[in-house]
Scaffold this motif. Structure first.
Motif, PDB file in Angstrom:
ATOM      1  N   ASP A  12      33.978  35.554  36.135  1.00 57.52           N
ATOM      2  CA  ASP A  12      34.279  34.857  37.527  1.00 57.52           C
ATOM      3  C   ASP A  12      35.179  35.142  38.572  1.00 57.52           C
ATOM      4  OD1 ASP A  12      35.990  34.150  35.905  1.00 57.52           O
ATOM      5  OD2 ASP A  12      35.828  31.946  35.875  1.00 57.52           O
ATOM      6  N   GLN A  13      35.794  36.223  38.208  1.00 59.09           N
ATOM      7  CA  GLN A  13      36.954  36.606  39.210  1.00 59.09           C
ATOM      8  C   GLN A  13      36.922  38.364  39.049  1.00 59.09           C
ATOM      9  OE1 GLN A  13      40.869  35.749  37.873  1.00 59.09           O
ATOM     10  NE2 GLN A  13      39.850  34.543  36.274  1.00 59.09           N
ATOM     11  N   SER A  46      39.117  41.800  38.771  1.00 51.11           N
ATOM     12  CA  SER A  46      40.256  41.956  37.998  1.00 51.11           C
ATOM     13  C   SER A  46      40.637  43.620  38.729  1.00 51.11           C
ATOM     14  CB  SER A  46      40.058  42.295  36.556  1.00 51.11           C
ATOM     15  OG  SER A  46      39.146  43.111  36.255  1.00 51.11           O
ATOM     16  N   ASP A  82      36.303  46.866  36.861  1.00 55.29           N
ATOM     17  CA  ASP A  82      35.309  45.914  37.499  1.00 55.29           C
ATOM     18  C   ASP A  82      34.087  46.907  37.579  1.00 55.29           C
ATOM     19  OD1 ASP A  82      36.821  43.793  37.082  1.00 55.29           O
ATOM     20  OD2 ASP A  82      37.096  43.616  39.258  1.00 55.29           O
ATOM     21  N   GLN A 103      33.999  31.279  42.463  1.00 50.07           N
ATOM     22  CA  GLN A 103      33.863  31.854  41.106  1.00 50.07           C
ATOM     23  C   GLN A 103      32.302  32.057  40.891  1.00 50.07           C
ATOM     24  OE1 GLN A 103      36.256  28.867  38.987  1.00 50.07           O
ATOM     25  NE2 GLN A 103      37.430  30.441  37.962  1.00 50.07           N
ATOM     26  N   TYR A 163      30.947  35.031  42.795  1.00 46.58           N
ATOM     27  CA  TYR A 163      31.214  36.050  42.100  1.00 46.58           C
ATOM     28  C   TYR A 163      30.634  36.284  41.088  1.00 46.58           C
ATOM     29  CZ  TYR A 163      34.194  39.921  40.205  1.00 46.58           C
ATOM     30  OH  TYR A 163      34.546  41.091  39.835  1.00 46.58           O
TER      31      TYR A 163
END
Length: 665
Positions: free
Chosen positions: A114-115, A117, A122, A151, A154
């Motif tokens: 949900d985010q 990095s 990624d 979130q 994403y």
């Protein structure tokens, strides 16, 4: 109120004695027993607890599952990375690739992506997802209670719609335990509908690869019992060892990947009745594994079948009527009923361990006692018994913490809240789980109760409100429910007094061979919604909001730099007469901006040492290389000072800044 004497008179008058009123009493007793347990939350919860005891302690042992395996992202796994959260995406990608080549039947990843990095990692995970040949699915939720809109956007962009599984677990609204399987989707016109943002649940999707149909309703989890040899009911392997295991370990199985960390994604289960470890407070991925196993194995739900319940209610109602016909008086009737029910309870509870299934306890018991009581009521004790029945059936429960407020203002009992400024204090005892494993239940109870008693006395003396206990941890609120002008300063005074008390208590316990750890304390002030929250049967006076979450994180990060009390800038600003030492400028987990954290100084402290620390810290804030020798000098002079040691080590590692990025709470 004169109805019952007239009924009694009719009863004593010939023909009605053997017919209509027996039927009325029996039907009413049975109906009331069913309705009271179905609609009266405390009774419903007690029935669940009685079932939990049998599920946790008496289930017939089975062999471990040979269709499901869990790959655990555990403390050993995350310790190798620079940050704990989000879990290293490259590592997850490599796990997926390894299992994909091993011939697994399906892979379920219980990690919310949900985010962003590290962009390269990624990208590697993004590619691994789309390159996988094995059916692969990820946890997903669009519930605004768990994810924000950014979130959610994403997750939508990262996880293809056909790879999503609803990850939300269904917690019992009364006691918070997870007992039921979430089918996923959403209900419309009485049917479960699925779309891209409301996919089938984790358990439903994974079970479908083992030929289980999608569930069309919520159902109880049939928790897989421990095997007789003490092995895990669902095999669990640390993610660190996956690369060393043969492909046959995963071939043909549903493989689940998820966190089993000590502080995240933990949920209470019915097994907590006898287990305060991983089975009682179970990682989410293991709950999903048990839910999948329930759908696949076809094991009966740990609830009594409705028809069997109705038959037992009818049988015990009839038994109650027969006992009343002995006409030996109410005390005799009740005593004989209780003896009969005791025998039934023994059969219902102990018999579960011999495979007789889940028998209802409260409904037959209530039906029997009600029929005895109501028969006596009709025979001659109407009004007194009627009052007791009404009081028993319609009594309400309120939280003891708000009794005084409700007594002064009945409107305070409304399920509502108000936004107000407050200061929140969180405490936690380090290594409490380890200590609890070394003590007998009696000794653990004595140590914990004595500790909490002293801690709560301090908080209450400073004007705080005890919100809740979470094991050895305490959450307290200052400036609620009553106004407290110096709430931040009072919270800091409470923290300092708590620290002194906890250290004395720790030393006393350690001297007696009880290895209790230090108490860590976090204090944060800010706006929160404070009030009564809950259902019409049970309410809790508590606080909600980001301020509460920040206070909890503030307590948790003490362990990174050795302090025992940590306060935020908002607290320092409202406690002008209190001396503080600056810890540093931190970006807490989940926060983009930096916040300055402090530790309060006791009234008796070394002014020279503090002045030297302030001068050295000022150099650190200015990125001045001379901070390195200054902290080295301080470390040599004050080797037991945890903050000086912390910054000295950072400087040795090449960091010359007062800004610190925290990777975990």
């Amino acid at each position: 109120m004169k109805l019952f004497p007239s009924l009694s008179a009719l009863w004593m008058n010939g023909p009605t004695r053997s017919g209509v009123w027996i039927t009325v009493v029996a039907a009413l007793s049975a109906l009331l027993a069913i309705v009271s347990v179905q609609l009266f939350a405390p009774l419903q919860n007690l029935e669940k607890k009685l079932a939990d005891i049998r599920v946790a302690a008496l289930a017939v042992p089975q062999s471990p599952s040979d269709q499901i395996i869990v790959i655990a992202l555990d403390e050993e796994t995350v310790s190798q990375f620079a940050y704990r959260s989000p879990i290293d995406r490259e590592f997850i990608a490599n796990l997926i690739t390894r299992i994909d080549t091993a011939g697994a039947k399906a892979i379920g990843v219980d990690v919310l992506i949900d985010q962003a990095s590290d962009s390269a990692k990624d990208d590697q995970l993004y590619s691994a997802i789309r390159a996988a040949r094995t059916p692969l699915h990820f946890s997903f939720t669009s519930d605004s209670a768990f994810v924000t809109e950014p979130q959610l956007d994403y997750m939508r962009s990262f996880i293809p719609a056909d790879m999503r599984m609803e990850s939300r677990l269904l917690s019992d609204p009364f006691d918070g335990l997870v007992r039921r399987i979430n089918p996923g989707g959403f209900v419309a016109d009485g049917k479960i509908i699925y779309d891209d943002d409301h996919p089938p649940s984790f358990a439903a999707v994974m079970a479908s690869y083992l030929d289980a149909p999608l569930p069309r309703r919520t159902r109880e989890i049939a928790w897989r019992p421990l095997p007789s040899d003490g092995a895990e009911p669902i095999p669990v392997i640390s993610a660190n060892y996956v690369s060393y295991l043969p492909p046959e370990m995963f071939a043909g199985k549903v493989v689940l990947i998820g966190a089993v960390l000590s502080m995240t994604d933990r949920h209470p289960t019915p097994l907590s009745i006898i287990d305060d470890g991983d089975r009682g407070l179970m990682p989410g991925v293991l709950i999903q594994a048990h839910a999948i196993d329930s759908l696949v194995s076809g094991a009966p739900e740990p609830v009594s079948p409705p028809l069997l319940t109705l038959l037992l209610v009818a049988a015990f109602t009839a038994l109650g009527v027969l006992i009343s016909q002995l006409r030996k008086g109410l005390l005799f009737n009740v005593a004989l009923s209780l003896i009969s029910l005791a025998g039934y309870w023994v059969i219902a509870i102990a018999g579960y361990g011999y495979g007789i299934g889940m028998l209802p306890i409260l409904m037959p018991s209530i039906a029997m006692l009600l029929s005895v009581w109501m028969m006596d009521l009709v025979i001659g004790r109407g009004e007194r018994m009627q009052r007791q029945f009404i009081q028993s059936t319609f009594s309400r429960y309120v939280s003891p913490a708000v009794v005084d407020r409700i007594a002064a203002d009945p409107n305070a009992a409304a399920i509502s809240g108000e936004k107000r400024l407050a200061t929140f204090l969180f405490t936690d005892v380090a290594d409490f789980t380890t200590m609890s494993e070394l003590l007998t239940p009696e000794d653990l109870s004595d140590v914990l109760n004595s500790y909490l008693d002293g801690a709560c006395e301090i908080i209450l003396r400073q004007g705080g409100t005890i919100d809740k206990f979470i094991g050895d941890a305490i959450m307290a609120i200052f400036n609620a429910p009553l106004d407290q002008p110096d709430h931040a300063a009072a919270a800091v005074r409470s923290a300092l007094e708590l620290d002194a008390y906890a250290e004395r208590y720790r030393e006393e316990c350690n001297a007696r061979g009880i290895p209790i750890g230090v108490t860590r304390i976090g204090v944060h002030a800010g706006p929160a919604v404070v009030g009564n929250f809950g259902s019409s049967q049970r309410m809790d006076f508590t606080a909600l909001g980001d301020t509460v979450n920040t206070a909890a994180r503030t307590e948790g990060i003490n362990k990174y730099f050795g302090t025992r009390i940590c306060c935020t800038q908002s607290v320092v600003d409202q406690a002008p007469n209190q001396a503080f030492r600056t810890i540093g400028h931190f970006a807490l987990k989940g926060k983009a901006e930096y916040t300055t954290l402090y530790t309060p100084l006791p009234a008796e402290h070394d002014e020279d040492a503090e002045e030297a620390y302030r001068e050295a810290f000022a150099l650190l804030e200015q990125h001045d290389e001379s901070a390195r020798p200054r902290f080295a000098e301080l470390h040599q002079k004050y080797p037991d000072d945890p903050l000086i040691s912390y910054h000295h080590q950072r400087l040795k590692d090449g960091e010359v800044s007062a800004r610190i990025k925290m990777g975990a709470k």
